[in-house]
Structures are given as C-alpha cells and as structure tokens.
Design an enzyme around this catalytic site. Structure first.
Site, short mmCIF file in Angstrom:
data_model
loop_
_atom_site.label_atom_id
_atom_site.label_comp_id
_atom_site.label_asym_id
_atom_site.label_seq_id
_atom_site.Cartn_x
_atom_site.Cartn_y
_atom_site.Cartn_z
N TYR A 1 0.83 -1.21 0.00
CA TYR A 1 0.00 0.00 0.00
C TYR A 1 0.86 1.26 0.00
O TYR A 1 0.67 2.16 -0.82
CB TYR A 1 -0.92 -0.02 1.22
CG TYR A 1 -1.87 1.15 1.32
CD1 TYR A 1 -2.96 1.25 0.47
CD2 TYR A 1 -1.69 2.16 2.28
CE1 TYR A 1 -3.86 2.30 0.55
CE2 TYR A 1 -2.58 3.22 2.38
CZ TYR A 1 -3.66 3.29 1.52
OH TYR A 1 -4.54 4.34 1.60
N LYS B 1 1.13 4.23 -2.79
CA LYS B 1 0.72 5.62 -2.54
C LYS B 1 1.90 6.59 -2.73
O LYS B 1 1.70 7.74 -3.10
CB LYS B 1 0.11 5.75 -1.14
CG LYS B 1 -1.26 5.05 -1.01
CD LYS B 1 -2.31 5.68 -1.92
CE LYS B 1 -3.69 5.10 -1.73
NZ LYS B 1 -4.72 5.73 -2.57
N1 LIG Z 1 -9.69 5.14 4.97
C1 LIG Z 1 -8.56 5.71 5.26
O1 LIG Z 1 -8.17 5.82 6.44
C2 LIG Z 1 -7.70 6.30 4.16
C3 LIG Z 1 -6.57 7.02 4.52
C4 LIG Z 1 -5.78 7.56 3.53
C5 LIG Z 1 -6.11 7.38 2.20
N2 LIG Z 1 -7.20 6.65 1.88
C6 LIG Z 1 -7.50 6.48 0.46
O2 LIG Z 1 -8.77 7.04 0.19
C7 LIG Z 1 -9.37 6.34 -0.89
C8 LIG Z 1 -10.77 5.89 -0.49
O3 LIG Z 1 -10.66 5.02 0.63
P1 LIG Z 1 -11.93 4.55 1.50
O4 LIG Z 1 -11.52 4.58 2.91
O5 LIG Z 1 -13.13 5.27 1.07
O6 LIG Z 1 -11.97 3.02 1.05
P2 LIG Z 1 -13.21 2.18 0.47
O7 LIG Z 1 -12.72 0.76 0.39
O8 LIG Z 1 -14.45 2.47 1.24
O9 LIG Z 1 -13.40 2.79 -0.98
C9 LIG Z 1 -12.56 2.47 -2.07
C10 LIG Z 1 -13.46 2.32 -3.28
O10 LIG Z 1 -12.63 2.04 -4.42
C11 LIG Z 1 -13.32 1.10 -5.21
N3 LIG Z 1 -12.42 0.36 -6.07
C12 LIG Z 1 -11.53 -0.61 -5.74
N4 LIG Z 1 -10.93 -1.09 -6.84
C13 LIG Z 1 -11.43 -0.39 -7.89
C14 LIG Z 1 -11.21 -0.43 -9.29
N5 LIG Z 1 -10.36 -1.30 -9.84
N6 LIG Z 1 -11.91 0.43 -10.08
C15 LIG Z 1 -12.80 1.31 -9.55
N7 LIG Z 1 -13.06 1.38 -8.21
C16 LIG Z 1 -12.38 0.53 -7.40
C17 LIG Z 1 -14.00 0.16 -4.21
O11 LIG Z 1 -15.08 -0.56 -4.80
C18 LIG Z 1 -14.45 1.15 -3.14
O12 LIG Z 1 -15.77 1.59 -3.34
C19 LIG Z 1 -8.43 5.20 -1.26
O13 LIG Z 1 -7.61 5.59 -2.34
C20 LIG Z 1 -7.60 5.05 0.00
O14 LIG Z 1 -6.36 4.48 -0.25
C21 LIG Z 1 -8.02 6.12 2.82
#
Ligand SMILES: NC(=O)c1ccc[n+]([C@@H]2O[C@H](COP(=O)([O-])OP(=O)(O)OC[C@H]3O[C@@H](n4cnc5c(N)ncnc54)[C@H](O)[C@@H]3O)[C@@H](O)[C@H]2O)c1
Length: 261
Positions: free
Chosen positions: A162, A166
C-alpha cells in the site's frame, strides 16, 4: 437541476461508492459540479447515488449521475470518459479508487498481491488522468485531485504494498503537475492520515492479527487525538477541485491531525 445552483463543470470521481468517495461526491456536488460517480459495480454506484441524494434536503439542488468503471481496465476507463463527456465535458477528475492490499511481512509478500494493488492505485490513477487529459485540456476550469495518503509520504512496517503504491501516486502527482502547470491545470494529492472508515478497520484488524494482539488503534499517536471524518477530507478535496488558487499545484497535502508533523 436547481436554478440557484452554480454549475462550474463536470467532475468524475472513481471509487465513488466507497466511504470517502461518497463524501467527496457530496462535497463536489454541493459546490455546483455535475458529478459522475463511478465504481466497480453499477449496483453499488446506484446505491451510493441514492444514499447521497437521500441525505440532501433538496435533492434537486445536486446533480449526481452514476457510471460503472474499473480503473484497472483501460477500456472501462475509456467508456467512463465517453459517458462523462456526454454530460458536458470533463473539468475535474478525482482519483479516489484504491485498495489497501495485503498487510504482510516482506518475506510473506505475494508479488501477485502487490501487482493487484499497483494495478488499481498506481496504473488506475495514471490511466484515468491520461484518458481524461484531452477533455481537461479543453476546459478553462480543469483540475486533478489524487487521493494518495500519509502512506504516500512515510513508511509503515507490513504495509509495503500500500505505502509504496501511494508513494507512486504522490510521484505521479508531482510529475504530471509539472507537465500541466503551463496549461494552467493544477494537479494535487490529498494525503489523509487515518480516516474513521471500514478500510482503516480492516488494516487495524490485520495489524492486530500479525502482531498477535487483540486490537490495534492509532488514536494515541495522533496529536489531534482522533481519526478524521470523511467529510473533513472531502471538504479539502472540494476546495482543491474548485476554488483553490491555481498556483497551488504539485502539492501533497497532509490532512492527518498532526500525525506526520
Ligand atoms: N480510509 C482511510 O483511512 C484512508 C486514509 C488515507 C487514504 N485513503 C485512500 O482514500 C481512498 C478511499 O478510501 P476509502 O476509505 O473510502 O476506502 P473504500 O474501500 O471504502 O473505498 C474504495 C473504493 O474504491 C473502489 N475500487 C476498488 N478497486 C477499484 C477499481 N479497480 N476500479 C474502480 N473502483 C475501485 C472500491 O469498490 C471502493 O468503493 C483510497 O484511495 C484510499 O487508499 C483512505
């Protein structure tokens, strides 16, 4: 579409049915953008659009449409761009789709798992930018926001897949920002620390399993003493997608309660 709504273009968001994605779609729509919310399955997309509209007091004041798309599949991304362009061009792209991948020691890392993470987080982000570019170039309000992570700026044990993906998102942001600066297209990365979310819960459970402890949580390491709400991150994304100075480009903006300060 409400008559008092300031329409400042069309925004495409990937991974829009997810926890952060829905909050970002809401933030973009409330700022007057027509939002094309995309995610892997049309069922989840439609459910997300319905959920966001149900929360809105005046559902007619926001314009959100859905489109299924897999960012890891170039043809699927091409169809997403074609569909979004039908709604009046593409002005804003938010690369939010992401997967956390395996929480594993380096010796136990399966390279196929690593490839799967890179396909979505790295190649997916690049593919969406690449295919949106012809549309963005013909918009006076073009902007790109990539959802990276604090994990894109620092290391973490057992999170090699991951965090390295990133870091690549931050690298893509910086390179493309330099390339598009002369065209007046800002490209920025938002780097959330820990967001209160199912993804964070999954990572905590895997960390606990690996460490042989009952549970793992990071609140005590965060100066603000809590995880972020998705809405806080979404507001920053909305700002970068609409009213932030265009001179702000190539940034990797941490929103982390001071975690990495
Ligand atoms: N949750 C956290 O603490 C956090 C922290 C930092 C960054 N992020 C980043 O924020 C973003 C959203 O995270 P989240 O917490 O909402 O996670 P989440 O798992 O709820 O949402 C991620 C979404 O991406 C979609 N997805 C996965 N593979 C895909 C593909 N091949 N094509 C299209 N869509 C796809 C999934 O279906 C899901 O709906 C991500 O990039 C994650 O890395 C999250």
């Amino acid at each position: 579409m409400g008559s008092d709504r300031m329409n400042s273009g069309t925004a495409v968001i990937t991974g829009g049915a997810g926890h952060l994605g829905q909050a970002i779609a809401e933030s973009l729509a409330s700022r007057g953008l027509v939002v094309v919310l995309s995610d892997l399955s049309i069922e989840r997309v439609e459910e997300a659009v319905a959920t966001i509209k149900a929360k809105e007091r005046n559902a007619d004041s926001i314009d959100i449409r859905g489109c299924a798309a897999d960012v890891a599949d170039e043809e699927s991304v091409a169809r997403l761009m074609e569909t979004a362009a039908l709604f009046g061009g593409i002005d804003v792209v938010v690369n939010n789709a992401g997967v956390e991948g395996p929480v594993a020691t380096t010796d136990a890392l399966d390279l196929n798992d690593l490839r799967a993470v890179y396909e979505v987080n790295v190649l997916g982000t690049l593919s969406v930018i690449k295919q949106a570019l012809p549309h963005l170039r013909s918009s006076p309000n073009a902007r790109v926001v990539n959802i990276a992570s604090g994990a894109g700026l620092a290391g973490a044990a057992y999170m090699t897949a991951y965090n390295s993906s990133k870091h690549a998102v931050v690298g893509i942001t910086r390179c493309v920002a330099r390339e598009l600066a002369a065209d007046g297209i800002p490209v920025n990365a938002v780097c959330p620390g820990c967001v209160s979310s199912p993804m964070m819960g999954r990572i905590e459970r895997e960390m606990a399993r690996l460490g042989g402890t009952a549970s793992v949580t990071y609140e005590s390491a965060i100066p603000a003493g809590r995880y972020a709400d998705a809405a806080e991150v979404a507001n920053l994304v909305g700002y970068l997608a609409t009213e932030a100075p265009k001179y702000l480009t190539g940034a990797a903006l941490l929103i982390d309660g001071g975690l990495y300060a």
